[in-house]
Design a protein around this motif. Sequence first.
Motif, PDB file in Angstrom:
ATOM      1  N   ALA A   1      13.784  12.661  -4.449  1.00  0.00           N
ATOM      2  CA  ALA A   1      13.694  12.923  -5.895  1.00  0.00           C
ATOM      3  C   ALA A   1      12.653  14.004  -6.173  1.00  0.00           C
ATOM      4  N   LEU A   2      11.528  13.955  -5.470  1.00  0.00           N
ATOM      5  CA  LEU A   2      10.490  14.979  -5.663  1.00  0.00           C
ATOM      6  C   LEU A   2      11.031  16.352  -5.264  1.00  0.00           C
ATOM      7  N   ALA A   3      11.749  16.392  -4.143  1.00  0.00           N
ATOM      8  CA  ALA A   3      12.283  17.679  -3.662  1.00  0.00           C
ATOM      9  C   ALA A   3      13.283  18.251  -4.664  1.00  0.00           C
ATOM     10  N   ALA A   4      13.968  17.363  -5.410  1.00  0.00           N
ATOM     11  CA  ALA A   4      14.945  17.815  -6.401  1.00  0.00           C
ATOM     12  C   ALA A   4      14.274  18.154  -7.733  1.00  0.00           C
ATOM     13  N   GLY A   5      12.949  18.016  -7.791  1.00  0.00           N
ATOM     14  CA  GLY A   5      12.216  18.412  -8.995  1.00  0.00           C
ATOM     15  C   GLY A   5      12.056  17.318 -10.031  1.00  0.00           C
ATOM     16  N   ALA A   6      12.297  16.065  -9.645  1.00  0.00           N
ATOM     17  CA  ALA A   6      12.161  14.969 -10.618  1.00  0.00           C
ATOM     18  C   ALA A   6      10.699  14.825 -11.047  1.00  0.00           C
ATOM     19  N   PRO A   7      10.461  14.442 -12.314  1.00  0.00           N
ATOM     20  CA  PRO A   7       9.085  14.135 -12.726  1.00  0.00           C
ATOM     21  C   PRO A   7       8.528  13.001 -11.863  1.00  0.00           C
ATOM     22  N   LEU A   8       7.189  12.956 -11.730  1.00  0.00           N
ATOM     23  CA  LEU A   8       6.571  11.987 -10.826  1.00  0.00           C
ATOM     24  C   LEU A   8       6.974  10.553 -11.167  1.00  0.00           C
ATOM     25  N   ALA A   9       6.918  10.210 -12.461  1.00  0.00           N
ATOM     26  CA  ALA A   9       7.223   8.826 -12.865  1.00  0.00           C
ATOM     27  C   ALA A   9       8.659   8.460 -12.512  1.00  0.00           C
TER      28      ALA A   9
ATOM     29  N   LEU B   1       1.043   9.278  -6.651  1.00  0.00           N
ATOM     30  CA  LEU B   1       1.554  10.641  -6.886  1.00  0.00           C
ATOM     31  C   LEU B   1       0.737  11.327  -7.974  1.00  0.00           C
ATOM     32  N   GLU B   2       0.439  10.602  -9.047  1.00  0.00           N
ATOM     33  CA  GLU B   2      -0.333  11.219 -10.146  1.00  0.00           C
ATOM     34  C   GLU B   2      -1.733  11.593  -9.662  1.00  0.00           C
ATOM     35  N   ASN B   3      -2.389  10.697  -8.925  1.00  0.00           N
ATOM     36  CA  ASN B   3      -3.733  11.021  -8.418  1.00  0.00           C
ATOM     37  C   ASN B   3      -3.690  12.209  -7.469  1.00  0.00           C
ATOM     38  N   SER B   4      -2.652  12.250  -6.633  1.00  0.00           N
ATOM     39  CA  SER B   4      -2.589  13.310  -5.623  1.00  0.00           C
ATOM     40  C   SER B   4      -2.420  14.674  -6.263  1.00  0.00           C
ATOM     41  N   ARG B   5      -1.899  14.693  -7.476  1.00  0.00           N
ATOM     42  CA  ARG B   5      -1.668  15.981  -8.155  1.00  0.00           C
ATOM     43  C   ARG B   5      -2.665  16.245  -9.270  1.00  0.00           C
ATOM     44  N   ALA B   6      -3.634  15.355  -9.440  1.00  0.00           N
ATOM     45  CA  ALA B   6      -4.585  15.504 -10.559  1.00  0.00           C
ATOM     46  C   ALA B   6      -5.606  16.604 -10.251  1.00  0.00           C
TER      47      ALA B   6
ATOM     48  N   GLY C   1       0.843  -1.203   0.000  1.00  0.00           N
ATOM     49  CA  GLY C   1       0.000   0.000   0.000  1.00  0.00           C
ATOM     50  C   GLY C   1       0.872   1.244   0.000  1.00  0.00           C
ATOM     51  N   VAL C   2       0.261   2.355  -0.393  1.00  0.00           N
ATOM     52  CA  VAL C   2       0.991   3.634  -0.466  1.00  0.00           C
ATOM     53  C   VAL C   2       0.092   4.759   0.027  1.00  0.00           C
ATOM     54  N   ALA C   3       0.637   5.575   0.918  1.00  0.00           N
ATOM     55  CA  ALA C   3      -0.069   6.782   1.358  1.00  0.00           C
ATOM     56  C   ALA C   3       0.745   7.992   0.924  1.00  0.00           C
ATOM     57  N   VAL C   4       0.093   8.911   0.222  1.00  0.00           N
ATOM     58  CA  VAL C   4       0.755  10.156  -0.183  1.00  0.00           C
ATOM     59  C   VAL C   4       0.040  11.322   0.480  1.00  0.00           C
ATOM     60  N   ALA C   5       0.821  12.167   1.149  1.00  0.00           N
ATOM     61  CA  ALA C   5       0.288  13.389   1.767  1.00  0.00           C
ATOM     62  C   ALA C   5       1.219  14.517   1.368  1.00  0.00           C
ATOM     63  N   GLY C   6       0.820  15.288   0.345  1.00  0.00           N
ATOM     64  CA  GLY C   6       1.731  16.313  -0.175  1.00  0.00           C
ATOM     65  C   GLY C   6       2.961  15.647  -0.769  1.00  0.00           C
ATOM     66  N   ASP C   7       4.144  16.036  -0.244  1.00  0.00           N
ATOM     67  CA  ASP C   7       5.387  15.435  -0.741  1.00  0.00           C
ATOM     68  C   ASP C   7       5.862  14.280   0.131  1.00  0.00           C
ATOM     69  N   ALA C   8       5.031  13.884   1.107  1.00  0.00           N
ATOM     70  CA  ALA C   8       5.372  12.740   1.955  1.00  0.00           C
ATOM     71  C   ALA C   8       4.779  11.470   1.358  1.00  0.00           C
ATOM     72  N   VAL C   9       5.587  10.422   1.321  1.00  0.00           N
ATOM     73  CA  VAL C   9       5.150   9.144   0.745  1.00  0.00           C
ATOM     74  C   VAL C   9       5.492   8.036   1.741  1.00  0.00           C
ATOM     75  N   ALA C  10       4.492   7.241   2.133  1.00  0.00           N
ATOM     76  CA  ALA C  10       4.753   6.141   3.066  1.00  0.00           C
ATOM     77  C   ALA C  10       4.250   4.836   2.472  1.00  0.00           C
ATOM     78  N   LEU C  11       4.921   3.749   2.860  1.00  0.00           N
ATOM     79  CA  LEU C  11       4.661   2.437   2.259  1.00  0.00           C
ATOM     80  C   LEU C  11       4.112   1.459   3.290  1.00  0.00           C
ATOM     81  N   VAL C  12       3.115   0.692   2.873  1.00  0.00           N
ATOM     82  CA  VAL C  12       2.553  -0.395   3.677  1.00  0.00           C
ATOM     83  C   VAL C  12       3.176  -1.712   3.208  1.00  0.00           C
TER      84      VAL C  12
ATOM     85  N   ALA D   1       5.274  -1.581  -5.556  1.00  0.00           N
ATOM     86  CA  ALA D   1       5.550  -0.305  -4.884  1.00  0.00           C
ATOM     87  C   ALA D   1       5.803   0.786  -5.920  1.00  0.00           C
ATOM     88  N   ARG D   2       6.582   0.475  -6.947  1.00  0.00           N
ATOM     89  CA  ARG D   2       6.878   1.484  -7.972  1.00  0.00           C
ATOM     90  C   ARG D   2       5.601   1.896  -8.713  1.00  0.00           C
ATOM     91  N   VAL D   3       4.783   0.901  -9.066  1.00  0.00           N
ATOM     92  CA  VAL D   3       3.546   1.186  -9.807  1.00  0.00           C
ATOM     93  C   VAL D   3       2.575   2.001  -8.935  1.00  0.00           C
TER      94      VAL D   3
END
Length: 269
Positions: free
Chosen positions: A221-229, A264-269, A195-206, A256-258
Amino acid sequence: MIPAAFTYHRAESVDDALRLLAEHGDDAKLLAGGHSLLPLMKLRLAVPELLVDVTALRELAFVEDAGPEVRIGALTRHHDLANSALLARAVPLLAHAAGTIGDPQVRHRGTLGGSLAHGDAAADLPAVVLALDAVLVLRGPDGTRDVPAAEFFVDFFETALEPGEIITEVRVPKQTAGWDFQKFTRRAIDWAVVGVAVAGDAVALVNMGATPLRATAVETALAAGAPLAEAAERAADGTSPADEPAASADYRRHLARVLVRRALENSRA
Ligand SMILES: Cc1cc2nc3c(=O)[nH]c(=O)nc-3n(C[C@H](O)[C@H](O)[C@H](O)COP(=O)(O)OP(=O)(O)OC[C@H]3O[C@@H](n4cnc5c(N)ncnc54)[C@H](O)[C@@H]3O)c2cc1C
């Protein structure tokens, strides 16, 4: 499967429960929703001599607005988290994730405090409070202390709870921008394979290690400006998922990668 014999005491107050825990030490266990403890007792993986039933302590069941954060009593049930209008407005990630736990019967009995105290990396709410930077309030024989979620989950089914301590509440910062929760299960009511929880730029894994984990490589990677994928490709870095017949470690890393990319994409949609 029948548990070993035990003595049952219904606590009348938090002080009453603390007194019994102090008197009986490792021989006593708190009983909240019972949906993790009773299965363990039936398998004789937990053999407490005394069960201290705290379900009558309704003063520990609340969801309250406290300015920049929401205070949640440890005995608040998953169903009440999922149906809280305050949480839906102020911390929708927590309300949503609680609504994905088990089935209605589990959600009507299981509690936030029980889920966190149990310390199962496969459970949903530990990763959610980790992503939200929540703080757990623990009360014990020496008083009350605050423990950040990041310090609470220590190892496989091991938490920062000291003998005789009770989680009384959880303080969760309000968080409405950019959230998502992804849970991949074999059947609808199952625990997450990952499982994955995204809250802003925080990402946690189940279920990607012995404890719930922050996906720090993704966050960096997000903080460095990397694209979401591109950031999501780092989701399994530093993890140690279980290797089981039903789900190999490689399969979990792939999931986990998928799921991180999807979240991340849903959180920013
Ligand atoms: C069929 C089934 C499906 C489930 N599916 C999921 C799922 O999809 N996702 C998920 O996350 N979980 C799932 N669960 C677990 C469920 O969420 C449990 O309710 C939860 O993990 C434990 O909460 P509880 O209140 O039942 O705790 P209990 O079982 O009463 O207690 C668990 C442990 O925590 C201790 N404890 C309880 N309350 C406190 C407290 N306030 N302070 C200190 N220690 C305390 C107890 O002594 C015990 O050691 C499932 C359970 C079942 C039976």
